[in-house]
Write a protein that holds these residues in place. Structure first.
Motif, PDB file in Angstrom:
ATOM      1  N   SER A 143       0.401   0.701   0.545  1.00  0.00           N
ATOM      2  CA  SER A 143       1.217   1.879   0.845  1.00  0.00           C
ATOM      3  C   SER A 143       2.687   1.508   1.036  1.00  0.00           C
ATOM      4  CB  SER A 143       0.705   2.586   2.103  1.00  0.00           C
ATOM      5  OG  SER A 143      -0.610   3.075   1.908  1.00  0.00           O
ATOM      6  N   SER A 144       2.933   0.286   1.485  1.00  0.00           N
ATOM      7  CA  SER A 144       4.314  -0.145   1.741  1.00  0.00           C
ATOM      8  C   SER A 144       5.060  -0.512   0.462  1.00  0.00           C
ATOM      9  CB  SER A 144       4.325  -1.341   2.692  1.00  0.00           C
ATOM     10  OG  SER A 144       3.829  -2.514   2.043  1.00  0.00           O
ATOM     11  N   MET A 145       4.335  -0.666  -0.642  1.00  0.00           N
ATOM     12  CA  MET A 145       4.960  -1.154  -1.876  1.00  0.00           C
ATOM     13  C   MET A 145       5.561   0.011  -2.663  1.00  0.00           C
ATOM     14  SD  MET A 145       2.359  -4.249  -2.886  1.00  0.00           S
ATOM     15  CE  MET A 145       3.543  -5.095  -3.928  1.00  0.00           C
ATOM     16  N   THR A 146       6.583   0.599  -2.076  1.00  0.00           N
ATOM     17  CA  THR A 146       7.327   1.696  -2.685  1.00  0.00           C
ATOM     18  C   THR A 146       8.337   1.130  -3.688  1.00  0.00           C
ATOM     19  OG1 THR A 146       9.007   1.601  -0.962  1.00  0.00           O
ATOM     20  CG2 THR A 146       7.091   3.033  -0.572  1.00  0.00           C
ATOM     21  N   PRO A 147       8.910   1.983  -4.554  1.00  0.00           N
ATOM     22  CA  PRO A 147       9.952   1.487  -5.472  1.00  0.00           C
ATOM     23  C   PRO A 147      11.092   0.779  -4.747  1.00  0.00           C
ATOM     24  CG  PRO A 147       9.201   3.637  -6.190  1.00  0.00           C
ATOM     25  CD  PRO A 147       8.523   3.370  -4.874  1.00  0.00           C
ATOM     26  N   ALA A 148      11.466   1.284  -3.548  1.00  0.00           N
ATOM     27  CA  ALA A 148      12.541   0.628  -2.788  1.00  0.00           C
ATOM     28  C   ALA A 148      12.134  -0.785  -2.374  1.00  0.00           C
ATOM     29  CB  ALA A 148      12.885   1.465  -1.552  1.00  0.00           C
ATOM     30  N   TYR A 149      10.880  -0.938  -1.914  1.00  0.00           N
ATOM     31  CA  TYR A 149      10.359  -2.265  -1.544  1.00  0.00           C
ATOM     32  C   TYR A 149      10.375  -3.184  -2.763  1.00  0.00           C
ATOM     33  CZ  TYR A 149       6.878  -5.855  -0.376  1.00  0.00           C
ATOM     34  OH  TYR A 149       6.228  -7.053  -0.184  1.00  0.00           O
ATOM     35  N   LEU A 150       9.925  -2.670  -3.896  1.00  0.00           N
ATOM     36  CA  LEU A 150       9.824  -3.491  -5.097  1.00  0.00           C
ATOM     37  C   LEU A 150      11.203  -3.935  -5.579  1.00  0.00           C
ATOM     38  CD1 LEU A 150       7.082  -1.405  -6.962  1.00  0.00           C
ATOM     39  CD2 LEU A 150       6.781  -3.390  -5.471  1.00  0.00           C
ATOM     40  N   MET A 151      12.196  -3.061  -5.467  1.00  0.00           N
ATOM     41  CA  MET A 151      13.552  -3.432  -5.862  1.00  0.00           C
ATOM     42  C   MET A 151      14.094  -4.533  -4.949  1.00  0.00           C
ATOM     43  SD  MET A 151      14.572  -1.697  -8.519  1.00  0.00           S
ATOM     44  CE  MET A 151      16.356  -1.719  -8.424  1.00  0.00           C
ATOM     45  N   GLN A 152      13.740  -4.462  -3.672  1.00  0.00           N
ATOM     46  CA  GLN A 152      14.234  -5.445  -2.708  1.00  0.00           C
ATOM     47  C   GLN A 152      13.563  -6.798  -2.870  1.00  0.00           C
ATOM     48  OE1 GLN A 152      13.803  -4.250   1.387  1.00  0.00           O
ATOM     49  NE2 GLN A 152      14.459  -6.229   2.192  1.00  0.00           N
ATOM     50  N   HIS A 153      12.234  -6.791  -3.115  1.00  0.00           N
ATOM     51  CA  HIS A 153      11.489  -8.054  -3.111  1.00  0.00           C
ATOM     52  C   HIS A 153      11.295  -8.652  -4.499  1.00  0.00           C
ATOM     53  CE1 HIS A 153      10.371  -8.023   1.178  1.00  0.00           C
ATOM     54  NE2 HIS A 153      10.432  -6.710   1.054  1.00  0.00           N
ATOM     55  N   GLY A 154      11.498  -7.885  -5.527  1.00  0.00           N
ATOM     56  CA  GLY A 154      11.452  -8.453  -6.863  1.00  0.00           C
ATOM     57  C   GLY A 154      10.077  -8.461  -7.500  1.00  0.00           C
ATOM     58  N   PHE A 155      10.069  -8.765  -8.776  1.00  0.00           N
ATOM     59  CA  PHE A 155       8.893  -8.681  -9.644  1.00  0.00           C
ATOM     60  C   PHE A 155       7.808  -9.670  -9.234  1.00  0.00           C
ATOM     61  CE2 PHE A 155       6.944  -9.963 -13.800  1.00  0.00           C
ATOM     62  CZ  PHE A 155       6.316  -8.764 -14.086  1.00  0.00           C
ATOM     63  N   GLU A 156       8.136 -10.955  -9.235  1.00  0.00           N
ATOM     64  CA  GLU A 156       7.123 -11.980  -8.976  1.00  0.00           C
ATOM     65  C   GLU A 156       6.615 -11.933  -7.536  1.00  0.00           C
ATOM     66  OE1 GLU A 156       7.618 -15.947 -10.216  1.00  0.00           O
ATOM     67  OE2 GLU A 156       8.340 -15.442 -12.233  1.00  0.00           O
ATOM     68  N   GLU A 157       7.505 -11.721  -6.581  1.00  0.00           N
ATOM     69  CA  GLU A 157       7.081 -11.671  -5.186  1.00  0.00           C
ATOM     70  C   GLU A 157       6.121 -10.502  -4.956  1.00  0.00           C
ATOM     71  OE1 GLU A 157       8.939 -11.026  -0.695  1.00  0.00           O
ATOM     72  OE2 GLU A 157      10.232 -11.767  -2.310  1.00  0.00           O
ATOM     73  N   SER A 158       6.408  -9.350  -5.567  1.00  0.00           N
ATOM     74  CA  SER A 158       5.552  -8.174  -5.403  1.00  0.00           C
ATOM     75  C   SER A 158       4.187  -8.389  -6.033  1.00  0.00           C
ATOM     76  CB  SER A 158       6.235  -6.951  -6.020  1.00  0.00           C
ATOM     77  OG  SER A 158       7.482  -6.690  -5.391  1.00  0.00           O
ATOM     78  N   LEU A 159       4.158  -8.973  -7.225  1.00  0.00           N
ATOM     79  CA  LEU A 159       2.871  -9.275  -7.863  1.00  0.00           C
ATOM     80  C   LEU A 159       2.115 -10.339  -7.073  1.00  0.00           C
ATOM     81  CD1 LEU A 159       3.864  -9.252 -11.650  1.00  0.00           C
ATOM     82  CD2 LEU A 159       2.485  -7.550 -10.441  1.00  0.00           C
ATOM     83  N   GLY A 160       2.848 -11.260  -6.457  1.00  0.00           N
ATOM     84  CA  GLY A 160       2.204 -12.271  -5.625  1.00  0.00           C
ATOM     85  C   GLY A 160       1.473 -11.670  -4.445  1.00  0.00           C
ATOM     86  N   VAL A 161       2.015 -10.599  -3.877  1.00  0.00           N
ATOM     87  CA  VAL A 161       1.348  -9.912  -2.768  1.00  0.00           C
ATOM     88  C   VAL A 161       0.005  -9.345  -3.224  1.00  0.00           C
ATOM     89  CG1 VAL A 161       1.492  -7.937  -1.209  1.00  0.00           C
ATOM     90  CG2 VAL A 161       3.489  -9.388  -1.554  1.00  0.00           C
ATOM     91  N   ILE A 162      -0.038  -8.807  -4.437  1.00  0.00           N
ATOM     92  CA  ILE A 162      -1.289  -8.273  -4.983  1.00  0.00           C
ATOM     93  C   ILE A 162      -2.328  -9.392  -5.122  1.00  0.00           C
ATOM     94  CG2 ILE A 162      -2.372  -7.138  -6.956  1.00  0.00           C
ATOM     95  CD1 ILE A 162      -0.558  -5.289  -5.427  1.00  0.00           C
ATOM     96  N   ILE A 163      -1.905 -10.537  -5.639  1.00  0.00           N
ATOM     97  CA  ILE A 163      -2.822 -11.673  -5.782  1.00  0.00           C
ATOM     98  C   ILE A 163      -3.336 -12.110  -4.413  1.00  0.00           C
ATOM     99  CG2 ILE A 163      -3.067 -14.065  -6.563  1.00  0.00           C
ATOM    100  CD1 ILE A 163      -0.867 -13.495  -8.615  1.00  0.00           C
ATOM    101  N   ASP A 164      -2.452 -12.156  -3.428  1.00  0.00           N
ATOM    102  CA  ASP A 164      -2.848 -12.554  -2.073  1.00  0.00           C
ATOM    103  C   ASP A 164      -3.913 -11.617  -1.507  1.00  0.00           C
ATOM    104  OD1 ASP A 164      -0.971 -14.572  -2.262  1.00  0.00           O
ATOM    105  OD2 ASP A 164       0.557 -13.493  -1.106  1.00  0.00           O
ATOM    106  N   LEU A 165      -3.772 -10.318  -1.774  1.00  0.00           N
ATOM    107  CA  LEU A 165      -4.772  -9.353  -1.298  1.00  0.00           C
ATOM    108  C   LEU A 165      -6.133  -9.629  -1.918  1.00  0.00           C
ATOM    109  CD1 LEU A 165      -2.872  -5.924  -1.316  1.00  0.00           C
ATOM    110  CD2 LEU A 165      -3.535  -7.284   0.668  1.00  0.00           C
ATOM    111  N   VAL A 166      -6.159  -9.898  -3.221  1.00  0.00           N
ATOM    112  CA  VAL A 166      -7.426 -10.160  -3.910  1.00  0.00           C
ATOM    113  C   VAL A 166      -8.061 -11.442  -3.388  1.00  0.00           C
ATOM    114  CG1 VAL A 166      -8.488 -10.664  -6.150  1.00  0.00           C
ATOM    115  CG2 VAL A 166      -6.778  -8.851  -5.961  1.00  0.00           C
ATOM    116  N   ILE A 167      -7.259 -12.475  -3.171  1.00  0.00           N
ATOM    117  CA  ILE A 167      -7.779 -13.723  -2.598  1.00  0.00           C
ATOM    118  C   ILE A 167      -8.417 -13.452  -1.241  1.00  0.00           C
ATOM    119  CG2 ILE A 167      -7.114 -15.957  -1.614  1.00  0.00           C
ATOM    120  CD1 ILE A 167      -4.980 -16.177  -3.806  1.00  0.00           C
ATOM    121  N   GLU A 168      -7.754 -12.645  -0.408  1.00  0.00           N
ATOM    122  CA  GLU A 168      -8.276 -12.349   0.924  1.00  0.00           C
ATOM    123  C   GLU A 168      -9.557 -11.528   0.850  1.00  0.00           C
ATOM    124  OE1 GLU A 168      -6.934 -10.433   5.231  1.00  0.00           O
ATOM    125  OE2 GLU A 168      -5.648 -10.158   3.465  1.00  0.00           O
ATOM    126  N   ILE A 169      -9.578 -10.505   0.015  1.00  0.00           N
ATOM    127  CA  ILE A 169     -10.772  -9.665  -0.114  1.00  0.00           C
ATOM    128  C   ILE A 169     -11.956 -10.490  -0.587  1.00  0.00           C
ATOM    129  CG2 ILE A 169     -11.830  -7.747  -1.372  1.00  0.00           C
ATOM    130  CD1 ILE A 169      -9.040  -6.469  -1.507  1.00  0.00           C
TER     131      ILE A 169
END
Length: 312
Positions: A143-169
């Motif tokens: 829910s926190s990954m809004t367009p504003a968040y994505l612009m601030q944190h960048g492409f690779e960092e944002s995709l890295g968060v998705i990978i981290d979630l899958v690893i945790e799940i």
């Protein structure tokens, strides 16, 4: 299944709304056995087959439970329990039954395995386990990954968060994202470990068999005890890396067009790529509840990746 809170149409097997996190289940069947006291089966408004066989909706791996032991049905806004001619019987409140309407706080026993049926006061706080806490973390992160968040944190960092979630799940040691620009043509890759650290992509090897199966079947692939699995044990990567378990998630979009240079069409679906996670040396069992969590959030994960690609 339509969420009563935000009106989103969720998948039929979803127990929580992928948009707002609202519960979609009507009741729970909670284990009362010391060895698995954290196991909770969520009951939506449908029927459930119960037994020892892997083909059941609720699997109870105990020899005292018949392969097809019992069935729960949802009829006229009530849950009913039927025994299916089981060898050791089905008890409700210590009385053997053939068929009975279930009430809140009923004690149920299948063979030696005991459960409690609950249909009232089902707030997340009242039934919260580690899995429910995980659901809240995943929901909050996505829910926190809004367009504003994505612009601030960048492409690779944002995709890295998705990978981290899958690893945790999936309780895995490393994760890998592959995005395609065409069939069999990789456009982007990113790898992470369980410490949320990036891994050099050139050092990553993954199971091509699992990837192929996930893309062909359009289903999540879960493999455990891979050295004993006839589909995987002969793979060089399994032998060389001592892979023990893996999860491979196909990223299938409902969009009618590609997102920039990303994705290719296979029949009626846009294939963006795959998310892959694995463990080595030590086998990690992925509990059914965590598989359900991954399945429930798959659509939301794909939507978030779509937003990341669009913002790039």
């Amino acid at each position: 299944m339509i969420c009563s809170n935000c009106n989103l149409q969720n998948n039929d097997d979803a127990y929580f709304c992928v948009r707002c996190g609202n519960k979609l289940f009507q009741a729970i069947l909670k284990s009362q056995n010391p060895s698995d006291s954290e196991i909770i089966h969520y009951l939506a408004a449908r029927s459930y087959q119960i037994g020892r066989d892997v083909g059941n909706d609720i699997i109870i791996a105990d020899r005292s439970v018949s392969t097809r032991h019992a069935q729960i049905r949802f009829v006229d806004h009530e849950f009913y329990l039927w025994d299916r001619g089981s060898k050791n019987g089905t008890l409700v409140n210590n009385e053997i039954i053939d068929q009975v309407k279930l009430n809140h706080q009923d004690s149920i026993q299948f063979g030696r395995q005991k459960f409690i049926f609950q249909s009232k006061d089902l707030s997340l706080a009242s039934i919260q386990t580690e899995e429910e806490k995980l659901i809240q973390r995943v929901q909050k992160t996505l829910s926190s990954m809004t367009p504003a968040y994505l612009m601030q944190h960048g492409f690779e960092e944002s995709l890295g968060v998705i990978i981290d979630l899958v690893i945790e799940i999936c309780l895995c040691q490393r994760g890998y994202l592959v995005l395609y620009s065409d069939r069999d043509k990789t456009e982007f890759t990113l790898a992470r470990n369980f410490n949320a650290e990036s891994i050099a992509n050139h050092s990553i090897e993954i199971s091509s068999t699992a990837v192929k199966k996930a893309l062909e079947t359009r289903e999540i692939v879960v493999a455990e005890n891979m050295p004993l699995d006839s589909h995987f044990r002969a793979q060089e990567s399994v032998v060389r890396l001592q892979l023990m378990s893996l999860v491979c998630l196909p990223l299938l979009s409902k969009r009618p067009t590609k997102i920039g240079r990303y994705g290719y069409f296979a029949t009626d679906r846009l294939v963006l790529g795959i998310l892959y996670a694995d463990t080595w040396q030590v086998n990690q069992h992925l509990p059914l509840r965590r598989r359900e969590i991954l399945r429930s959030f798959t659509e939301r994960i794909v939507q978030t990746i779509e937003t990341i690609l669009a913002v790039q």
